[in-house]
Structures are given as structure tokens and as C-alpha cells.
Design a protein around this motif. Structure first.
Motif, PDB file in Angstrom:
ATOM      1  N   LEU A  26       0.829  -1.207   0.000  1.00 15.79           N
ATOM      2  CA  LEU A  26       0.000   0.000   0.000  1.00 15.79           C
ATOM      3  C   LEU A  26       0.864   1.258   0.000  1.00 15.79           C
ATOM      4  CD1 LEU A  26      -2.726  -0.985   2.622  1.00 15.79           C
ATOM      5  CD2 LEU A  26      -3.088  -0.677   0.155  1.00 15.79           C
ATOM      6  N   ALA A  41      -5.536   3.230  -0.174  1.00 17.04           N
ATOM      7  CA  ALA A  41      -5.905   2.331  -1.265  1.00 17.04           C
ATOM      8  C   ALA A  41      -6.950   3.029  -2.127  1.00 17.04           C
ATOM      9  CB  ALA A  41      -6.464   1.018  -0.725  1.00 17.04           C
ATOM     10  N   LEU A  62      -7.059  -2.676  -1.859  1.00 19.20           N
ATOM     11  CA  LEU A  62      -6.928  -2.959  -0.428  1.00 19.20           C
ATOM     12  C   LEU A  62      -6.882  -4.464  -0.177  1.00 19.20           C
ATOM     13  CD1 LEU A  62      -6.887  -1.897   2.523  1.00 19.20           C
ATOM     14  CD2 LEU A  62      -9.391  -2.102   2.486  1.00 19.20           C
TER      15      LEU A  62
END
Length: 595
Positions: free
Chosen positions: A162, A174, A180
Motif C-alpha cells: 500500500l 488504497a 486494499l
């Protein structure tokens, strides 16, 4: 209203809605020693009477319904310190009354399964599998979200693909829930170092110790990254993260968009053979950066996280990757040609020593992965094959046929690069298998229909048709073996010999021996757990001789009359062919990257 204008207005309205709405998660660990992560989900700006939040039932790359919601507990909804009404409406769905004020959903996740696809939390570290952790709002998978992590004071490091949120400690972003769910987190005190490969920053994280040489690992993995980037023509990441969980004994991995989670033995790095196996695992999961995560069948994205996403194309995604992982290790010089041929031979052994290859095609194995691959039982070898191994042997046929029929001008690399360029970069969509075949034949000018047809059939290819073209041959070293067998596999439990598997079509199968029978004696001779007495009986018996097998079945003694037959075990070997022409030898050197 014209459709295009309607879509434009809808998109504009959506952007406006997302600009005023917000989703933020916070992870904390009040009781990591008890294997819990505490999750807080903050929701603001959604105009509706209620909000339905859901948890995925599976994670991309691991095709099994895992029912992650079974680990959710202590679900609460609050707004401005007052409780908000909610109702669970399905196994993975909670309906929460909406509030004009920010809504906060709190819940806990229990995680204590050591794998690359499930949460694991203890006092030393936490591995967070996002699909098993984060709820999403129904109908809003494309909504951006942020994530904050509150580490226990004894932990100091976070490894994830991320993006970080600037000026906020341990906060990540995200752009949607697909990203995610495809971005696991390793939290703890892992050993981290960085390096560049193919012009891309890479982070390496080791968890659980291990006898590894950072400089050697870095150098070797750089070679793998460079070779794979050369195959595909570009490296699409701006950053990539490797996380390896080291155990006493483990092996496996799971691919993600810009990261991978690996499992290995902490002693694998000090042994030449196991170290090369680890490099092959790295090559496999990194290859998925392109093959699966970007170049993919239509069914594999956008995902439905609530049910199975069926495709017959996993033999291409995993089979191609299982072929290339070891081939890349050969191209990088880690395997000698002989070592490579040995590991390739193993794919044939794994396929043809499972009677199920006569019943299940590579395509059907792909489709049935949701109910079979991750749920093996004592009869699995009799009923099916793995699309990994079967896909790999189909892929070597494709690669060799292209090399042979184009006199070495093309190989499968060119097909992959063209497919990536067309389906991912230009059209940004998944492909159908017939589209992939059409593209492969157009790029190479070679008719590949026999192999693609074989992927959907239990009729086997004559693989020597392909191997001979590059100066090699595939032979079964056991073809003339006189070894006899009952057709069983056994294990020792509490000092007892227990039948674990029975081979379809064997003497034991036809006689009616069963899995879980305790094997006591044969022909009045008590068997020993070392297997010496059984070996002696098999050595001195005749083909089709019937032996009296004394077993205990559920505590009752019985004698089963079973014939002995020649062992069906095959031992495949790929070797140079003495009758090969100079042209075939030259093509073989191209295939095996021999200078």
C-alpha cells in the motif's frame, strides 16, 4: 438522454459523492498474544437509510470459499458515543442504520492460522490478510479508503504494498477495495532491506529468522526480476514487496498486485537444493505480477467477493507460471541443464502417478479448483490432477512446438508479451481461452490447436513428438519394471500400520481394502512398521498371486484376499536423444538457454 451523456453525468455524480464520503480503517492490537486484531471502520457521507457492510468469503489467488466472517466477533456500531441499531442479514453481511454523523463500526478478528492466505496474530508479529479483515460497503467496492495501524509498543515495522499517506505515521491509502484486498500487511520486527531491480525499488522482509545471506539473496533475486522483466517487456510496478515467513518446515506463496507472501523453511537457504527451490518459488510468485494479476482470464477480475469466480483457464495462469518458474531459474544459471530437466521431469511424475489424470482434464481441474484443489482427501489422487503440474507439461509442449516450427525465431515469451500488450495494456480486460489461442497462433504462425484441445481432454499428447524436435526424449524408467505392489500407501499411527491411500485399479482396490484399515499381517506373517516384511513378501511373490491380508477395520478383524500386481508407479526422465540431428540439438540449446 444519450447513453454516453448519461454515463458521463453518472460518473460525475459518483465523483462528487466520493469526494464528500470517507472510509477509514484503524487496526490496533489490545491482545495480540490471544491472536486478535481490533478493527475500527469509520464511515462518513453516505446518503442512505442504512448501510450494508460485507466481508469477502475468499481471497484472490486462493480459489476456495474460506468464510472469513466466521472469525468476526464483538460487532458494534456507534455514532457520537451512542449505539446504532444493526442486524446480521447473511453469513457475511451486517445491515447498519445510517446516521447523519460519522458512523463507526468496531469488530474483532481472530487469526491463528499460519498460511499465506489467512490472518495470523501472536505476540511476535501479525500477518494481516485484507480480505479476511476488512469489511466493504455493498455497492462501493470502488471507493477509496485509508488505513491506520497502531502497533503494539514491542513492534516497530510495517511491510505492505500500500502507498503511504504523507505526513501521517503508519497511515496508508488504497484507491479502491480491490487494491486494499490485494495488499497484505506484515507487522512486527521483521528483517527488512531494499534493493533496485529492473529499475524498480524492491523491499525484502524476512519473518521468523533463518540462515540467509542478504547479499546473495539480493543478487540472485535481482537476476530473476531482470529476466522476467525482459520476458514481459516492462515492469509495471513503481515498488514491489517480498515478505517471507520462515518456519521449521513450510513451502508456498500467494501473489498480489505489487507484493507477494512466501512461506519457507528457515533452514532452506543453507542447502543448495532447497535454496534453489526457494528461488523457484520467488520466480513463480513474481511471474504472477504479470500472469494473473494483469494478464488474466475474464473471470479473474473484477471480482465477486461473495461467491466462486469460475474459469477453465487456471491451467494457463498457474500452468504457464509453473513451467516458467524453473525455466527462469535455468536461464539465470542457477540450474544446470541436467538439473532443469530433472525438475521438469517431476511434473510428469506428479501427473502420471495420479490415476485421476485419466478422469480430469487440465481445464476441468481449473474449473473445479473451488471444490477440489484446496480440499484433498484420501481419494483425490484417483479422481483428479493439479492444473499446476498438468498445465506445466502442456506449456512445455507449447514452448517447444513454437521453437521447433519457427526454427528458433520465436518461443512462448513472444506470445506472453503480445497477450500482455493487447489484453492488459491496450484493452484492459480479461481474455477468453480461444482469444488467447488465436493470438498465440497469429504471433507465431504456428497451429497450436492440438495442445489447447488437449487441455480440455483426458486424451494425452504424445509428448515425444515435441521433445524429439529439440533433441530430447521422455522415457519411463519403470516401463519394464517387475516390481509388485498391493497398490496402497500406509502411515504409522500409535505404532500401527494404517492404510492412507488406495490406488484405483490396484489389487487392493479390487479386493476391497479400505483407507483407515489397520494392516496387521499377510499370509500369516505379522508386518513390521519399518516395512521390511512387506518388502520381503512383495520381492518373492508372483504376478497375480493372491495374498491373505489381515486387517482390523473399526476394531473388527477380517481377512481380505488381494491379488498382487505389477507396480503402476512411473518414473519419467527427460534426456538427450542419441539419434538427434544437428538441427534438433541446436533447437534444444535455444530451449534450454545453452550458449
Amino acid at each position: 438522454m444519450y447513453p454516453i451523456l448519461a454515463l458521463a453525468l453518472l460518473f460525475t455524480a459518483k465523483i462528487k459523492q466520493m469526494s464528500k464520503s470517507n472510509i477509514h480503517f484503524t487496526l490496533s492490537f489490545a491482545e495480540p498474544h490471544a491472536h486478535y486484531v481490533d478493527v475500527q471502520m469509520e464511515i462518513h457521507g453516505f446518503d442512505s437509510d442504512y448501510i450494508e457492510v460485507k466481508m469477502p468469503v475468499w481471497t484472490p489467488g486462493s480459489y476456495l470459499i474460506r468464510e472469513y466472517s466466521r472469525h468476526v466477533e464483538s460487532f458494534q456500531a456507534v455514532s457520537e458515543n451512542r449505539s446504532i441499531a444493526w442486524q446480521k442479514t447473511a453469513k457475511n453481511t451486517w445491515r447498519v442504520a445510517n446516521s447523519s454523523s460519522p458512523l463507526q463500526i468496531n469488530y474483532r478478528i481472530y487469526g491463528f492460522e499460519a498460511s499465506v492466505r489467512t490472518n495470523f496474530i501472536d505476540s511476535d508479529h501479525a500477518f494481516i490478510s485484507p480480505a479476511a479483515t476488512f469489511l466493504y460497503i455493498d455497492g462501493h467496492l470502488n471507493h477509496p479508503t485509508t488505513l491506520s495501524v497502531k502497533l503494539p509498543e514491542q513492534w516497530s515495522r510495517i511491510s505492505t504494498g500500500l502507498d503511504k499517506v504523507e505526513d501521517k505515521e503508519n497511515c496508508f491509502y488504497a484507491p479502491d477495495f480491490d487494491i486494499l484486498f490485494d495488499s497484505p500487511l506484515e507487522l512486527g520486527n521483521q528483517d527488512i532491506w531494499s534493493f533496485d531491480a529492473a529499475g524498480i525499488p524492491h523491499e525484502f522482509a524476512m519473518v521468523g529468522g533463518g540462515k540467509y545471506d542478504k547479499h546473495k539473496l539480493t543478487s540472485d533475486i535481482q537476476k530473476i526480476v531482470e529476466e522476467e522483466t525482459r520476458i514481459w517487456g516492462e515492469n509495471p510496478n513503481k515498488r514491489y514487496v517480498f515478505v517471507t515467513h520462515n518456519y521449521q518446515s513450510a513451502f508456498g506463496g500467494l501473489e498480489h498486485l505489487n507484493s507477494t507472501i512466501l512461506a519457507s523453511s528457515r533452514n532452506a537457504y543453507s542447502n543448495e537444493n532447497t535454496y534453489k527451490n526457494y528461488l523457484s518459488l520467488v520466480a513463480h510468485e513474481y511471474f504472477h505480477l504479470w500472469n494473473v494479476k494483469r494478464l488474466r482470464p475474464k473471470a479473474l477480475g473484477p471480482f465477486d467477493y461473495e461467491q466462486e469466480n469460475y474459469t477453465t483457464g487456471l491451467w494457463i495462469m498457474e500452468g504457464f507460471t509453473s513451467y516458467y518458474d524453473n525455466l527462469i531459474i535455468r536461464r539465470c544459471g542457477f540450474f544446470s541443464p541436467k538439473e532443469y530437466l530433472n525438475v521438469l521431469s517431476n511434473d510428469f511424475n506428479l501427473v502420471y502417478n495420479r490415476p485421476g489424470y485419466k478422469l480430469q482434464s487440465a481445464a476441468l481441474s481449473s474449473f473445479d479448483t473451488w471444490i477440489k484443489h484446496y480440499r484433498p482427501d484420501e481419494n483425490s489422487a484417483n479422481t483428479g490432477i493439479s492444473y499446476y503440474n498438468k498445465g506445466a507439461i502442456l506449456t512445455v509442449a507449447l514452448d517447444i512446438k513454437i521453437i521447433a516450427e519457427t526454427a528458433g525465431q520465436y518461443c512462448l515469451d513472444y506470445v506472453l508479451r503480445a497477450a500482455y500488450e493487447l489484453f492488459y495494456k491496450q484493452e484492459n480486460r480479461g481474455f477468453e481461452e480461444d482469444e488467447f489461442q488465436t493470438l498465440a497462433e497469429r504471433v507465431t504462425g504456428v497451429d497450436l490447436s492440438e495442445i489447447f484441445t488437449a487441455a480440455h481432454s483426458t486424451k494425452e499428447l504424445d509428448y515425444n513428438t515435441y521433445f524429439h524436435a529439440v533433441g530430447h526424449e521422455l522415457i519411463d524408467l519403470n516401463e519394464d519394471s517387475q516390481e509388485l505392489s498391493l497398490g496402497i500407501k500406509t502411515g504409522v499411527q500409535d505404532g500401527k500400520i494404517i492404510i492412507k491411500q488406495i490406488e484405483r485399479g490396484s489389487g487392493a482396490w479390487d479386493a476391497g481394502l479400505q483407507v483407515n484399515d489397520e494392516l496387521i499381517g499377510i499370509n500369516g506373517i505379522r508386518l513390521d512398521i519399518a516395512g521390511k516384511e512387506l518388502d520381503n513378501i512383495l520381492t518373492h511373490a508372483e504376478v497375480d498371486e493372491v495374498v491373505d491380508v489381515l486387517v482390523s477395520r473399526d476394531g473388527l478383524l477380517r481377512t481380505i484376499h488381494s491379488p498382487l500386481r505389477r507396480s503402476a508407479k512411473q518414473q519419467w526422465c527427460i534426456r538427450e536423444r542419441s539419434e538427434a540431428t544437428d538441427h534438433e540439438i541446436t533447437l534444444g540449446k535455444i530451449w534450454l538457454s545453452i550458449e
